[in-house]
Write an enzyme that holds these catalytic residues in place. Structure first.
Site, PDB file in Angstrom:
ATOM      1  N   SER A  33       0.862  -1.198   0.000  1.00 36.43           N
ATOM      2  CA  SER A  33       0.000   0.000   0.000  1.00 36.43           C
ATOM      3  C   SER A  33       0.888   1.233   0.000  1.00 36.43           C
ATOM      4  CB  SER A  33      -0.874   0.013   1.250  1.00 36.43           C
ATOM      5  OG  SER A  33      -0.084   0.337   2.383  1.00 36.43           O
ATOM      6  N   ASP A  34       0.317   2.398  -0.257  1.00 42.57           N
ATOM      7  CA  ASP A  34       1.057   3.626  -0.007  1.00 42.57           C
ATOM      8  C   ASP A  34       0.956   3.923   1.499  1.00 42.57           C
ATOM      9  OD1 ASP A  34       2.526   5.913  -0.225  1.00 42.57           O
ATOM     10  OD2 ASP A  34       1.442   6.727  -1.931  1.00 42.57           O
ATOM     11  N   TYR A  35       1.631   4.977   1.889  1.00 41.46           N
ATOM     12  CA  TYR A  35       1.766   5.331   3.304  1.00 41.46           C
ATOM     13  C   TYR A  35       0.398   5.516   3.970  1.00 41.46           C
ATOM     14  CZ  TYR A  35       4.538   7.433   7.075  1.00 41.46           C
ATOM     15  OH  TYR A  35       5.186   7.695   8.243  1.00 41.46           O
ATOM     16  N   THR A  36       0.034   4.624   4.828  1.00 45.45           N
ATOM     17  CA  THR A  36      -1.270   4.613   5.532  1.00 45.45           C
ATOM     18  C   THR A  36      -2.482   4.645   4.581  1.00 45.45           C
ATOM     19  OG1 THR A  36      -1.286   7.033   5.929  1.00 45.45           O
ATOM     20  CG2 THR A  36      -0.420   5.660   7.701  1.00 45.45           C
TER      21      THR A  36
END
Ligand code: NOJ
Length: 761
Positions: free
Chosen positions: A286-289
């Protein structure tokens, strides 16, 4: 002859067979190793592999992971990002390999976007070189340096097609075109990964941000994306697919939603397209959070969105710890299956296996190599060359450029002597103190006969909101203690004493990049005032433009004598700029995105549709698809860029005017250097089908070649037009070529082309 052909085919067949057999045997060995390992893993340990953490540092969100050491020890971490350096990485690896129950090594990622310690031009600039071997080499050098610094995974290439220059992240990609973007995606993946991920100078690439992140509404970062499938397949997805075809090891899901479902939990994207249609075999992070941000998107609480993301095809959770904290419960409640957890865990372990980490977890942790391989003279030289090739000459009236190496130059502008802003966005390991300013570069290159008068002239911006927001991560816009008028007066005095003015204007580095969208993309008022005063002196004014996006510059284009777009050139900025200003290198860059005349034209891109009411020259405007107050033309079109010399093009000559079935043809064009300098030219080929079942774009790039011509020299450039170049996605999302008439257009930019036609029967 026939026998030789048969012999060669047989040899080819045997080598393909033996390659397939070796790969098969390697896969069997890997699968067995991983199955054995997984048979010893607890559910918690399997879920732990899906967890990517960062202890802080260069992060792009408000959350950072806590208690990282303990989590590694407890088998709750699969990989770490945001740290670098062989010693630090060795320490973290030690915890995993020596102190966790199953000794499973970690992998280590970082945002290595346009170079690691040696910084190359920002990706948008690099894309304007249209030079694939050179781009591949920049990625190879970045990989060599990153690997020497302990890393084995980089979050690049960023291949999001972008048609909206308000979006700050346009700086990180390759512009608006799927064909050019795909070529660059391929070159970057090859440059990072090489042929062997276990080598000590390669790293695993991560193509991002999958998918369609560049189509955020209104150019506002993280905003909603909504797009038809046809548009997606035809224009936005090809570069991600090209990266997958090139063997990219990992894919990063994007922050945005697509079809009302956040990309991080979007089964259509992560499984149906990526794995089923494209055959992707690596893992998705995933991307950051972006996993927990699905709560804000409104699709459920942490447990729900985590289960949905796993089911959709997400393998690794960056920082949100939604997988770590909820998957076990979801499994117990039957919301996800053991197989779904196992599949994701296996993909992470496979990546570690392919990186060779189970043989030697410390293969990138050699402090001696780090000091020898990083920021070497040859890497700096490669950066200087890349920068020179990325610059785009937008205007050059009266051949004011190249400058003479004599006389007096007024060097003015807030970016003329500014080390802080040469590297551009995303330069985590770049050091400002090591980059070369324009003032220094001119000193290095111009020689003793040039007298330079320096004056700052303006602040990058005087607007308090812009200054505060740009400076969030560091002081890129510093405000002089003098008044704006005092600075302008000093610059005008210098201009009055000079033969020519070089005005270094534009954006601060972080006025583009993540969370750096702008609603106004013209020069800041402070600099506009300065430029007007300089032009009023009547001296020739050369604008050297620093920018991470296309800007709106109609007044500047009309009034400046010359404009050289240098983007953010990287470590060797000043030397590269001076090389070009003084003619040591003749600029050859071509735009990879259209420059609008004003923001009202956005989105503006060369491969637009004709519409039912196109505007033609000479027609009245009424009831046509246009504006009352501005023409439909961009200020500078895609593919545009001048040279100190000039090139003339013949009409394209086609090898056939009718083809059938899967036949191809060639288009040959003769290009002549008609000016006074040797130079390089990017010869471009566009296709257009007159009628098709899906409305075609007015033109679509299908080939380009960068050639070097001595002055007076001519060369024939031959393009192969293959059946696949005639294909497009029809309403069933099938890639087809439909019989009909095609225009073949060749030229030095997307506007100035010569045309020939053929028919596909
Ligand atoms: C967020 C950004 O969107 C992405 O490009 C980057 O790789 C990650 N943060 C990690 O820093």
């Amino acid at each position: 002859m026939k026998k030789i052909c048969l012999f060669i085919s047989a040899l080819l067949f045997i080598s393909i067979l033996s390659f397939a057999q070796t790969t098969y045997q390697q896969d069997v060995k890997m699968n067995k190793f991983i199955s054995d390992l997984m048979s010893k893993m607890t559910l918690d340990e399997k879920i732990g592999q899906l967890n990517l953490v960062t202890p802080g540092g260069a992060v792009t969100g408000s959350v950072v992971s806590s208690d990282v050491d303990n989590k590694i020890r407890n088998g709750q971490v699969g990989g770490l990002f945001g740290i670098n350096g062989p010693d630090k990485i060795r320490q973290a690896q030690d915890i995993a390999v020596k102190n966790s129950r199953l000794h499973i090594p970690l992998f280590f990622g970082l945002d290595v976007i346009h170079g690691h310690r040696t910084i190359f031009p920002i990706p948008l600039g690099l894309s304007c070189s249209w030079d694939m071997p050179m781009i591949q080499n920049t990625a190879h050098i970045a990989a060599t340096e990153a690997a020497a610094d302990g890393l084995n995974w980089v979050y690049s290439p960023m291949v999001d097609i972008a048609r909206d220059p308000r979006w700050g992240r346009i700086a990180e990609g390759a512009g608006e075109d799927p064909y050019l973007g795909s070529q660059i995606a391929t070159a970057m993946v090859r440059g990072y990964q090489g042929n062997d991920l276990t080598a000590n100078n390669t790293v695993m690439a991560c193509v991002k941000h999958y998918a369609l992140y560049g189509a955020a509404e209104a150019g506002r970062d993280y905003n909603t994306v909504d797009m038809s499938r046809i548009k997606m397949y035809q224009y936005y997805l090809p570069p991600y697919k090209a990266a997958v075809d090139a063997g990219v090891g990992s894919v990063m899901s994007s922050f945005n939603e697509v079809d009302g479902i956040p990309a991080t939990g979007n089964k259509f994207l992560l499984t149906d397209v990526l794995r089923t249609q494209w055959g992707f075999k690596g893992f998705v992070v995933s991307d950051y959070t972006s996993l927990s941000e699905m709560i804000n998107h409104g699709t459920g609480d942490l447990q729900t969105v985590s289960a949905n993301a796993l089911k959709a095809g997400l393998d690794m959770d960056m920082v949100a710890e939604g997988f770590l904290n909820t998957l076990k419960k979801s499994l117990q409640e039957g919301k996800v299956t053991q197989k779904q957890v196992d599949d994701a865990c296996r993909r992470i372990l496979e990546a570690k296996y392919k990186m060779g980490l189970f043989d030697d977890a410390y293969r990138h942790c050699d402090a001696q190599r780090a000091s020898a391989a990083i920021l070497t003279d040859s890497n700096r030289m490669a950066s200087r060359m890349a920068a020179e090739h990325s610059f785009v000459l937008l205007k050059n009236s009266n051949n004011v450029l190249p400058l003479k190496k004599s006389g007096t130059i007024a060097l003015v502008g807030p970016l003329a002597d500014n080390q802080r802003n040469m590297l551009g966005t995303w330069n985590i390991r770049g050091e400002y103190s090591e980059d070369i300013t324009v003032a220094q570069g001119i000193k290095n290159i111009a020689g003793n006969d040039v007298n330079v008068l320096y004056a700052r002239g303006a602040n990058i911006s005087d607007d308090s909101m812009t200054i505060a927001n740009t400076n969030t991560l560091g002081k890129e816009i510093d405000v002089d203690s003098r008044t704006p008028q005092q600075m302008i007066d000093e610059a005008v005095a210098a201009a009055n004493k000079a033969d020519v003015v070089v005005a270094c204007l534009g954006e601060a580095a972080d006025m583009t990049g993540e969370a750096s969208s702008m609603s106004n993309i013209s020069l800041q008022q402070s600099q506009e005032n300065l430029l007007q005063a300089l032009i009023a002196t009547g001296k020739p004014v050369v604008v050297v433009l620093f920018n991470g996006r296309p800007m709106t510059l109609p007044w500047e284009n009309k009034n400046a004598t010359a404009m050289l777009d240098v983007w953010f050139p990287g470590t060797e900025a000043g030397n590269a700029i001076a090389d070009v200003l003084f003619g040591n290198y003749n600029p050859s860059g071509k735009l990879s995105t259209s420059f609008p005349q004003n923001v009202g034209q956005i989105p503006i891109y060369y491969n637009h549709k004709n519409t039912g009411r196109p505007l033609h020259d000479g027609d009245g405007h009424k009831f046509k698809s246009d504006y009352l107050d501005v023409t439909n033309e961009p200020l500078y079109p895609f593919g545009y860029g001048l040279s100190y010399t000039s090139f003339s093009y013949s009409d394209p000559v086609l090898s056939k005017t009718t083809i059938s079935g899967t036949e191809g043809l060639t288009a040959t064009v003769t290009v002549t250097n008609t000016g006074n300098y040797d130079g390089e030219e990017v010869v471009q080929l566009y296709l257009h089908e007159k009628y098709a079942s899906i409305t075609p774009a007015v033109k679509q790039l299908k080939g380009f070649q960068k050639i070097f011509l001595k002055k007076g020299e001519s060369k024939q450039v031959v393009f192969n037009i293959n059946h696949s170049d005639l294909m497009f996605y029809n309403s069933d999302l099938k890639l087809v070529a439909e019989p009909g008439d095609f225009d073949v257009m060749t030229g030095g930019d997307s506007r100035d082309v010569k045309t020939a036609s053929f028919t596909l029967k």
